[in-house]
Design an enzyme around this catalytic site. Sequence first.
Site, mmCIF file in Angstrom:
data_model
loop_
_atom_site.group_PDB
_atom_site.id
_atom_site.type_symbol
_atom_site.label_atom_id
_atom_site.label_comp_id
_atom_site.label_asym_id
_atom_site.label_seq_id
_atom_site.Cartn_x
_atom_site.Cartn_y
_atom_site.Cartn_z
ATOM 1 C CG HIS A 119 -29.359 -39.686 21.536
ATOM 2 N ND1 HIS A 119 -28.003 -39.738 21.293
ATOM 3 C CD2 HIS A 119 -29.831 -40.902 21.171
ATOM 4 C CE1 HIS A 119 -27.676 -40.907 20.808
ATOM 5 N NE2 HIS A 119 -28.770 -41.648 20.722
ATOM 6 C CG ASP A 149 -25.753 -37.438 22.288
ATOM 7 O OD1 ASP A 149 -26.570 -37.397 23.224
ATOM 8 O OD2 ASP A 149 -25.900 -38.153 21.277
ATOM 9 C CB SER A 225 -27.322 -44.624 21.308
ATOM 10 O OG SER A 225 -27.374 -44.225 19.973
#
Length: 465
Positions: A119, A149, A225
């Site tokens: 993402h 992911d 992230s």
Amino acid sequence: MKKFASLLFVAILGGGITLGAYKFLEEETGSEITTLASESKFSPVSFNGTPITSTNADFTEAADRTVHAVVHVKNVQVSRQPRSLQDLFYGGGEIRKGLVGAGSGVIISADGYIVTNNHVIDGATELEVSLNDNRTYKAEVVGTDPKADIALIKIDSDGELPYLPFGNSDNVRIGEWALAVGNPFNLTSTVTAGIISAKARDFNELDGNNQSFIQTDAAINPGNSGGALVNINGELIGINTAITSQTGSYVGYAFAVPSNNARKIVEDIMEYGDVQRGILGVSGGSMNSNYAKEYDIDAVEGFYIDSVEPEGGAEKAGLKKGDVIVNIDNVAIRKFADLSGYLGSKRPNDVVEVTYIRGDDKKTTSVKLLKYSSYIIEKPGLEVREISKELLKDYGAQNGVVIAQATNDQLKRYDLSGIVITAIDDQKVKSVDDVKRIVSSKASNEPISISFASKGGEKKQIIFQ
């Protein structure tokens, strides 16, 4: 019939309902869960000293090893701004670049391979990577696994780059120290400390991805992230991916993809070009007291087998409906997330030792994993798999394929897994190949008619425009 039709319509037409789970973008807030083995091609853990375990441990060495290998990843997208009606119709106008997201990444090899979250880089026209010493590079996407992911990107440097070796996430223990390193809120090279709070956390009830995460209370915020979760010895044990909070920022819960799973994914991408998933060939769910009472089973932990795929590895090894898997390769299986997490580090044709309970007996058998075979129907956004004869009978259907999960973000909060697709455009489907054949023969703008069935024989047909 009315109950099933209502559920299905609510799930598929529920695009206007705000999701409880959002992908991790810096500008997003709200009550959310934010998406932040075999021989390895990467260097093994190089720590040779005495492991540090005391509560007064010095974090400086682990932090120093990590900050130089964690990078800032910027997602740049290019758009064209029409200046006239002619530009609008013929594609002219001013070209503009904009930063649409940023996150972190971990250098895993001296020649510039970097693992991050899918993402973080999704939809990027350009990727810009900044090192801890302020050097900046353009990066190319090598491959991605949206389901887990995880993404693998690459930068080219004149010399060798600092990197982190993969640790063994199976050896992580609840309560041990952990450091999270990344770029929260664009604050570069930030280190936070906490402990491992839990293992094999599963968000299946929210997003359908059957993920298995490491949970930590080390502070992780937007921008973390794709960053590193390391233990006190500086070993990479996870890729920081998600948080859950009422505000979109850290409140005590953070989650990381285990390093064994991330390493397997990036090695698959490098060797095969895509991710190779091995499956046992069973379906079912986490064992609990209700299962134990209903089926008179003397166990409340494990994975209950509800059906066995024909010609699959589990069937060939003798596993049957009603068996409870409690151990694989000496790894305890207490719930479904334990099973999916461990198998996530394996490939097709790997052989695993499965220990299971049948009646009053505990048995062990060797199971050869088969390749996961599925197909995504882009409209409306459903991943389908083959279905066993036993499950077809439960659904009162003669043929079909089963929905594994929704791939459309707007459908992921609904539990559509297990519903059977029996026909597409009034053509019966008996296999995933039938689905591929019918769907691939259609233009993307054509409507598609899908016939569904659920347990008990309830049926519904919906046309998607």
